[in-house]
Design a protein around this motif. Structure first.
Motif, PDB file in Angstrom:
ATOM      1  N   MET A 187      44.634 -30.660  40.976  1.00  0.00           N
ATOM      2  CA  MET A 187      44.946 -30.017  39.703  1.00  0.00           C
ATOM      3  C   MET A 187      46.460 -30.033  39.500  1.00  0.00           C
ATOM      4  SD  MET A 187      43.441 -26.425  38.392  1.00  0.00           S
ATOM      5  CE  MET A 187      44.460 -25.508  39.544  1.00  0.00           C
ATOM      6  N   LEU A 188      46.860 -30.611  38.380  1.00  0.00           N
ATOM      7  CA  LEU A 188      48.289 -30.736  38.130  1.00  0.00           C
ATOM      8  C   LEU A 188      48.811 -29.567  37.315  1.00  0.00           C
ATOM      9  CD1 LEU A 188      48.369 -34.455  37.231  1.00  0.00           C
ATOM     10  CD2 LEU A 188      49.734 -33.342  38.980  1.00  0.00           C
ATOM     11  N   THR A 235      42.272 -30.129  43.572  1.00  0.00           N
ATOM     12  CA  THR A 235      41.931 -31.550  43.620  1.00  0.00           C
ATOM     13  C   THR A 235      43.211 -32.372  43.490  1.00  0.00           C
ATOM     14  OG1 THR A 235      41.545 -31.493  41.223  1.00  0.00           O
ATOM     15  CG2 THR A 235      39.615 -31.237  42.655  1.00  0.00           C
ATOM     16  N   ARG A 266      53.812 -30.727  34.034  1.00  0.00           N
ATOM     17  CA  ARG A 266      53.779 -31.801  33.058  1.00  0.00           C
ATOM     18  C   ARG A 266      55.016 -31.700  32.185  1.00  0.00           C
ATOM     19  NH1 ARG A 266      47.646 -31.376  31.474  1.00  0.00           N
ATOM     20  NH2 ARG A 266      46.801 -32.447  33.267  1.00  0.00           N
ATOM     21  N   ASN A 289      48.893 -37.060  27.894  1.00  0.00           N
ATOM     22  CA  ASN A 289      49.065 -36.913  29.341  1.00  0.00           C
ATOM     23  C   ASN A 289      50.441 -36.382  29.715  1.00  0.00           C
ATOM     24  OD1 ASN A 289      46.491 -37.835  29.875  1.00  0.00           O
ATOM     25  ND2 ASN A 289      47.127 -39.973  30.084  1.00  0.00           N
ATOM     26  N   LYS A 301      50.400 -38.745  34.287  1.00  0.00           N
ATOM     27  CA  LYS A 301      50.418 -37.286  34.448  1.00  0.00           C
ATOM     28  C   LYS A 301      51.262 -36.858  35.649  1.00  0.00           C
ATOM     29  CE  LYS A 301      45.841 -36.497  32.468  1.00  0.00           C
ATOM     30  NZ  LYS A 301      44.438 -36.218  32.855  1.00  0.00           N
TER      31      LYS A 301
END
Lengths: 209, 209, 209
Positions: free
Chosen positions: C1-2, B72, C5, C67, B207
């Motif tokens: 989808m990360l 996503t 980070r 985040n 993010k």
């Protein structure tokens, strides 16, 4: 971020969800009988509280096991949402019963009786949908229940609009308007929560398709 | 815990979120025109319900695609939150329109007109912030929109305090107090939800920074 | 989808949660003093808003750091829930103070004073439970606080039922019923939110057991 969690210790989420949904059905049936009778006494209040506490306990057990378990039959957030929503159904029924007593509302109210029947139908469909999760491959049963729940939510919306319009039009006592407005709105909220459950159940089915 | 999910099938979350936000703008504009006119008839109610149903459908499509998609464009919980909040904006507008009809409130109300203008501004800023998600590197646009939304939420808080104080001070009919209190509070709630959207959008930007 | 980070930049979640909980205690103490005095003037309103804004800021800092941070001392959703709930405690106290002013309610109200004392006790127990998160191995302190919070929530439920029943029975002015019903219900809601915090804290302990 925690990486270490206990492995499953034979906890069966399906059994717990069925027990939870059964308590919601018990609450809905008891509620319908109570409003048909039109009198909330101490005995009735006690019985309602007993059902509420058992639902609370079941919620806590499910969340507790979820926190201790690494492998779950469906997504963690869905288990969390279902446990919360099933608890909300019982809590909202209990809130209405409580307010009937606190507001000293006696005698059968035809609108509330009508609501209680729709609520019982929706909660029974919800319990069937939850039970259907044991076998998502046979998703026709679940789909049928969810359609019924959505239909009953629409029925509830129309009922609430009709009874509120009537209440504000014919009831001259503002205190009674305050009391019944709250009760009718809470009744409709139960149907909304059943729809939330249906949405989560449908999400689970889609994810496993 | 599910590990098997469908791979993305060309579903574009950005397009769906833009469509969702556009429906919120449509609802806000229609709402402003309606309260300026001061009369909710069956045609208006029908149009509002059409917008609400289209927003419902868009929410379902987004959640459904989220459940079927493994990769996503941003965090799953943020997609879920955005879809829910955009739906809540439209639902709350629809609730006010519905209550204006159910409570038989006719004639333009200057406070509600004022609210409707602030709501339209905030919803437009919200739609621009959501559109900004297509290109988070250019986060200045998003930041500007979010500041505006926060400002309008504060404006809404002050308006609600002022109109509630006035309502309770000058309206002698408790039934009218009950009706308008609910409508003003729902109007302010829409601005709160726009702020929730702004918070999620800002989270997504942070993010990806 | 990360997946990318920032790594933690010396941000201490425990310090921020303690600061957040300390603001909740400050709000609860100020609230109790205010209702004992029975007069909300502009100065009091300003002070309450200052506390509320500092709590807002603390929430934003926690979410922002969450985040930006890949490794967190406990599950991300629990950090999110705690930050949100601590903010809700302060917001709900501020809402009551605001309404006392907007509704022009003057003079000490013995029921609200009683509520404010229970709220202060519960918020103090909540802050102690949050502080206990620094050392979950010593979970006896946390367990004791959570039991206390649950007990006070039950006390609050009974109080609300009693004062609402009394209000509806003896208050002839429907406008006053509307005002006080809202204030008592908000007071009880604060105790519910403290219980939500206790549930999250207990979840964190269970996961780390």
């Amino acid at each position: 971020m925690l990486l270490v969690r206990f492995f499953p210790r034979e906890f069966n989420f399906f059994d717990s969800f069925d027990a939870h949904a059964a308590l919601a059905v018990e609450a809905a049936v008891f509620f319908r009988q109570l409003v048909e009778k039109g009198e909330v006494d101490e005995v009735a209040l006690g019985k309602m509280q007993t059902i509420e506490h058992r639902a609370d306990e079941t919620t806590h057990i499910i969340i507790d096991q979820l926190n201790k378990t690494f492998i779950t039959p469906f997504d963690r957030e869905d288990i969390h949402a279902l446990a919360k929503q099933l608890d909300d159904v019982v809590d909202t029924v209990a809130t209405i019963v409580n307010r009937l007593k606190v507001y000293n509302l006696r005698g059968p109210n035809k609108n509330l009786i009508e609501f209680s029947k729709v609520i019982e139908e929706s909660v029974r469909a919800m319990a069937a949908a939850v039970q259907g999760l044991r076998n998502v491959k046979n998703s026709k049963v679940i789909a049928k229940c969810c359609v019924e729940i959505n239909t009953l939510e629409n029925v509830g919306d129309s009922m609430r609009d009709r009874v509120l319009a009537e209440l504000f039009e014919i009831e001259p006592d503002p205190i009674k308007v305050i009391k019944w407005k709250e009760i009718y709105e809470n009744a409709e909220t139960i149907l909304d929560i059943c729809e939330d459950v249906a949405n989560v159940v449908e999400s689970i089915v889609v994810k496993q398709a």
